[in-house]
Motif scaffolding. Structure first.
Motif, PDB file in Angstrom:
ATOM      1  N   VAL A  11       0.889  -1.124  -0.227  1.00 63.16           N
ATOM      2  CA  VAL A  11      -0.404  -0.327  -0.138  1.00 63.16           C
ATOM      3  C   VAL A  11       0.879   1.867  -0.098  1.00 63.16           C
ATOM      4  CG1 VAL A  11      -0.457  -0.039   2.655  1.00 63.16           C
ATOM      5  CG2 VAL A  11      -2.182   0.784   1.105  1.00 63.16           C
ATOM      6  N   THR A  12       2.450   0.872   0.263  1.00 65.07           N
ATOM      7  CA  THR A  12       2.836   2.033   0.756  1.00 65.07           C
ATOM      8  C   THR A  12       3.461   2.786  -0.901  1.00 65.07           C
ATOM      9  OG1 THR A  12       4.789   0.974   0.915  1.00 65.07           O
ATOM     10  CG2 THR A  12       3.344   1.704   2.919  1.00 65.07           C
ATOM     11  N   LEU A  15       0.868   5.671  -1.531  1.00 63.15           N
ATOM     12  CA  LEU A  15       0.524   6.883  -0.864  1.00 63.15           C
ATOM     13  C   LEU A  15       1.952   7.676  -0.913  1.00 63.15           C
ATOM     14  CD1 LEU A  15      -0.522   4.205   2.914  1.00 63.15           C
ATOM     15  CD2 LEU A  15      -2.015   5.651   1.068  1.00 63.15           C
ATOM     16  N   LYS A  17       4.304   9.293   1.249  1.00 65.68           N
ATOM     17  CA  LYS A  17       4.920   9.326   2.070  1.00 65.68           C
ATOM     18  C   LYS A  17       5.468  10.055   3.142  1.00 65.68           C
ATOM     19  CE  LYS A  17       7.104   5.056   0.593  1.00 65.68           C
ATOM     20  NZ  LYS A  17       6.033   5.640  -0.939  1.00 65.68           N
ATOM     21  N   MET A  20       2.358  10.981   5.118  1.00 60.64           N
ATOM     22  CA  MET A  20       2.387  10.028   6.884  1.00 60.64           C
ATOM     23  C   MET A  20       3.004  10.353   8.197  1.00 60.64           C
ATOM     24  SD  MET A  20       0.020   8.307   6.211  1.00 60.64           S
ATOM     25  CE  MET A  20      -0.226   6.495   6.232  1.00 60.64           C
ATOM     26  N   PRO A  21       2.364  10.042   9.058  1.00 61.99           N
ATOM     27  CA  PRO A  21       1.367   8.839   8.954  1.00 61.99           C
ATOM     28  C   PRO A  21      -0.024  10.180   9.079  1.00 61.99           C
ATOM     29  CG  PRO A  21       2.592   9.683  11.264  1.00 61.99           C
ATOM     30  CD  PRO A  21       3.370   9.909  10.367  1.00 61.99           C
ATOM     31  N   HIS A  22      -1.541   9.500   8.617  1.00 58.63           N
ATOM     32  CA  HIS A  22      -2.009  10.110   8.095  1.00 58.63           C
ATOM     33  C   HIS A  22      -3.000  11.066   9.708  1.00 58.63           C
ATOM     34  CE1 HIS A  22      -4.344   6.894   9.507  1.00 58.63           C
ATOM     35  NE2 HIS A  22      -4.466   6.212   8.271  1.00 58.63           N
ATOM     36  N   PHE A  23      -3.786  11.979   9.377  1.00 55.31           N
ATOM     37  CA  PHE A  23      -4.277  12.628  10.587  1.00 55.31           C
ATOM     38  C   PHE A  23      -5.615  12.127  11.412  1.00 55.31           C
ATOM     39  CE2 PHE A  23      -9.208  14.313   9.671  1.00 55.31           C
ATOM     40  CZ  PHE A  23      -9.362  13.217   8.665  1.00 55.31           C
ATOM     41  N   LEU A  24      -5.784  10.486  10.576  1.00 45.75           N
ATOM     42  CA  LEU A  24      -7.064  10.066  11.551  1.00 45.75           C
ATOM     43  C   LEU A  24      -6.799   9.435  13.142  1.00 45.75           C
ATOM     44  CD1 LEU A  24      -8.143   8.031   8.507  1.00 45.75           C
ATOM     45  CD2 LEU A  24      -9.137   9.843   8.948  1.00 45.75           C
ATOM     46  N   CYS A  25      -7.979   9.263  13.968  1.00 44.76           N
ATOM     47  CA  CYS A  25      -7.925   8.971  14.904  1.00 44.76           C
ATOM     48  C   CYS A  25      -7.005   7.496  15.105  1.00 44.76           C
ATOM     49  CB  CYS A  25      -9.146   8.852  15.599  1.00 44.76           C
ATOM     50  SG  CYS A  25      -9.685  10.849  15.829  1.00 44.76           S
ATOM     51  N   PRO A  26      -6.760   7.259  16.206  1.00 48.73           N
ATOM     52  CA  PRO A  26      -6.517   5.946  16.076  1.00 48.73           C
ATOM     53  C   PRO A  26      -7.746   4.684  16.326  1.00 48.73           C
ATOM     54  CG  PRO A  26      -5.074   6.469  17.853  1.00 48.73           C
ATOM     55  CD  PRO A  26      -6.377   7.913  17.190  1.00 48.73           C
ATOM     56  N   GLY A  31      -8.978   4.838   7.413  1.00 55.55           N
ATOM     57  CA  GLY A  31      -8.049   4.097   6.383  1.00 55.55           C
ATOM     58  C   GLY A  31      -8.146   2.244   5.858  1.00 55.55           C
ATOM     59  N   ILE A  32      -8.898   1.847   6.839  1.00 52.80           N
ATOM     60  CA  ILE A  32      -8.873   0.339   5.987  1.00 52.80           C
ATOM     61  C   ILE A  32      -9.773   0.724   4.825  1.00 52.80           C
ATOM     62  CG2 ILE A  32     -10.017  -1.611   6.640  1.00 52.80           C
ATOM     63  CD1 ILE A  32      -9.862  -1.279   9.906  1.00 52.80           C
ATOM     64  N   LEU A  34      -9.175   3.000   2.752  1.00 54.16           N
ATOM     65  CA  LEU A  34      -8.335   4.091   1.805  1.00 54.16           C
ATOM     66  C   LEU A  34      -7.706   2.882   1.447  1.00 54.16           C
ATOM     67  CD1 LEU A  34      -7.058   5.373   0.947  1.00 54.16           C
ATOM     68  CD2 LEU A  34      -5.894   6.761   2.369  1.00 54.16           C
ATOM     69  N   ARG A  35      -7.281   1.589   2.317  1.00 55.91           N
ATOM     70  CA  ARG A  35      -6.446   0.558   1.587  1.00 55.91           C
ATOM     71  C   ARG A  35      -7.566  -0.707   0.915  1.00 55.91           C
ATOM     72  NH1 ARG A  35      -2.472  -3.408   2.602  1.00 55.91           N
ATOM     73  NH2 ARG A  35      -2.053  -2.170   4.931  1.00 55.91           N
TER      74      ARG A  35
END
Lengths: 279, 313
Positions: A11-12, A15, A17, A20-26, A31-32, A34-35
């Motif tokens: 996936v990288t 992206l 890079k 990254m890391p993206h801004f989404l919360c843990p 993110g899944i 998007l993958r």
């Protein structure tokens, strides 16, 4: 069939890079999703110079910034309108819209139904986390009944939208739904949507752990994922099982697929006919 | 080598139908075993109906309902002038028909020592609990005995690849009828009666293929008695070494400690370390299933399956 390309899909590679890391919360399911989208693009071998990702505002809208392709981050609720113009002007591009439930169904609901009605070749990926996460957790059109949000302290009393039923009723050529937990199935669904010649609408049931899940005491993101998994019913089983199990559950998989005429081709044909007669 | 034809008839089954009414042990005992969905009950019903139509008293008893679970299914069929009990005592089975290899072995102790006939499909249906160790290349806990080894220990035994024969006819599901054909050689009913009963039980469209399957099964046993058939199918041997080695790349700069990978890993081999970053704690348990890679919303995990020769280089 699902995982043949798992080994060579990194996936990288897809992206930006440096972002990254993206801004989404843990634990955010976006993110899944998007993958899965990038994996589907990898599987189809789409040329990334011919790929245009349009997104609106919101957590889901932000995802386009991380994709190493042509991306277009536009105003709230309007990604489908921008994408329509883009797809009509540049039929050589593969236009993908990433949008959230608030972006797509609330402020952009009007654009959604007309995009479905036109059946222009576009792929619309709607990430449904039942809440406006970025702005602090307000109620969205897909928030389930009785759920707590910052604007529904007594529990949501509004009936929620079934986005897939809406898209089907408005005439979308391809409608599907999947949860984030089923990554290879989600990838296959997005792939089928990307390959569909008309308007493809894919709803991804994602989870907002930090804002929605915390407020509703729904546990960690893995708990939310497992809960979602238990609340769906693959539509492929509808024909094979005598008595439908979980008859009140959300159907997933490909829900609608028809071959209505595609708008862009019809438009270009009419335009070239006009050009032929006027000369 | 195999016994001559004359011993095919079960010892308890007199040649002349002029049977004297006597104690229960004059019944012919047939035990049919297999896995849910293979057609164990169908085979036993054909046999029961046929025996009944020939004027025998028939008792049949079964455990069923496992069809959707791949579970063990068995059916006792007893027929004779007078049958008292519906189930066959252990060690009294005249003919054991198994539709699946391991099921056949499971029920072997029921076979009458010395004179019992064992007819078994070499089809292997490996149950999930035989694959609890999900490491690539891990041994399966399925019976390791090859047909040749088992056949040598039973007085009269036939290991047929009935599933393959049925597949050649274009319908794998007719394997049970192939075994019916094999069973028919051991009993004294006429071939026409058998075929008539089989045709009553199978769906109309599949009558021709099932009758052909029946004849092939019958023919196979007849051939087997005159020649040494190639019954031996090697036991399932998984690769001794894993076809690849697993290497997890975890990017600590991208990991956000959401612990999805830790909770979702089927082998529970990941943990969050002291810095709350995902870490492979039990590398020997990892099967390389990629679930953590797929479910990581932060793209922090990459599962690499390296070919062993690539590592050696």
């Amino acid at each position: 069939m699902y995982i043949e390309t798992a080994a060579d899909f990194d996936v990288t590679d897809y992206l930006r890079k440096e972002m990254m890391p993206h801004f989404l919360c843990p634990g955010c399911g976006h993110g899944i999703a998007l993958r899965a989208l990038l994996w589907a693009i990898h599987d189809l071998g789409l040329d990334r110079d011919k790929l245009a990702v349009v997104s609106g505002i919101g957590c889901a809208g932000r995802l386009s910034a991380y994709i190493d392709a042509n991306t277009f981050h536009v105003t709230h609720g309007r990604p489908l309108a921008y994408a329509t113009g883009l797809a009509l002007a540049r039929p050589d591009l593969h236009v993908v819209v990433i949008t959230g439930d608030g972006d797509c169904l609330a402020i952009g609901g009007n654009h959604l139904i007309h995009a479905c009605r036109r059946n222009l070749k576009l792929t619309c990926l709607m990430l449904n986390n039942e809440v406006y996460g970025m702005t602090g957790g307000q109620v969205s059109p897909t928030t389930s009944e009785t759920r707590l949000t910052t604007t529904t302290p007594l529990g949501n009393q509004e009936p929620h939208f079934d986005a897939c039923a809406l898209a089907t009723a408005a005439g979308a050529g391809f409608v599907g739904r999947e949860v984030t937990h089923h990554v290879p199935k989600l990838k296959e669904l997005i792939k089928a949507g990307l390959e569909h010649p008309g308007f493809a609408f894919v709803e991804v049931l994602s989870d907002c752990t930090e804002i929605f899940g915390r407020k509703n005491d729904m546990g960690s993101s893995s708990d939310m994922m497992m809960r979602q998994k238990s609340e769906i019913r693959p539509s492929a089983y509808l024909d094979t099982v005598d008595t439908p199990f979980r008859s009140n559950a959300l159907p997933t998989g490909v829900l609608t697929r028809n071959d209505r005429p595609e708008y862009g081709a019809a438009y270009r044909q009419a335009a070239s006919a006009r050009a032929g007669t006027s000369s | 080598m195999r016994d001559p034809v004359t011993t095919v008839r079960p010892a308890a089954w007199p040649k002349t139908p002029a049977l004297k009414v006597g104690p229960a042990d004059d019944a012919c005992n047939v035990l049919i075993v297999g896995v849910g969905g293979q057609g164990v009950i169908m085979v036993s019903k054909v046999l029961a109906l046929l025996a009944q139509s020939q004027g025998f008293e028939v008792k049949q008893s079964e455990v069923h309902g496992m069809a959707k679970r791949g579970g063990s299914v068995f059916s006792h069929v007893r027929f004779g002038k007078r049958v008292w009990s519906p189930t066959i005592p252990k060690g009294d089975v005249d003919i054991l028909v198994a539709l699946e290899w391991a099921e056949g072995l499971r029920w072997l102790p029921f076979l009458k020592a010395g004179s019992g006939i064992f007819i078994c499909d070499t089809k292997r249906i490996v149950p999930p609990f035989a694959c609890l160790n999900r490491k690539p290349g891990a041994p399966m806990r399925y019976s390791k005995e090859t047909p040749a080894e088992v056949v040598a220990h039973v007085g009269e035994a036939y290991a047929i690849d009935a599933t393959d024969m049925a597949e050649q006819l274009g319908n794998e599901r007719a394997a049970n009828v192939v075994l019916l054909g094999a069973l028919s050689t051991a009993l004294d009913f006429s071939s026409t009666d058998w075929e008539r009963t089989v045709a009553e039980f199978v769906p109309k469209k599949t009558i021709p293929v099932n009758l052909e399957a029946f004849r092939r099964g019958r023919g196979w046993i007849e051939d087997a008695r005159t020649s040494t058939p190639a019954v031996d199918v090697p036991a399932p041997t998984p690769a001794t070494a894993a076809p690849y080695r697993i290497r997890l790349d975890i990017n600590p700069a991208w990991c956000k400690s959401c612990d999805i990978c830790v909770k979702m890993c089927p082998e529970r081999c990941l943990i969050l370390n002291a810095e709350r970053i995902a870490e492979l704690a039990a590398p020997d348990k990892c099967t390389g299933c990629r679930l953590c890679e797929w479910l990581c919303p932060d793209f922090a995990i990459r599962v690499n399956l390296d070919a062993p020769e690539a590592l050696a280089r």
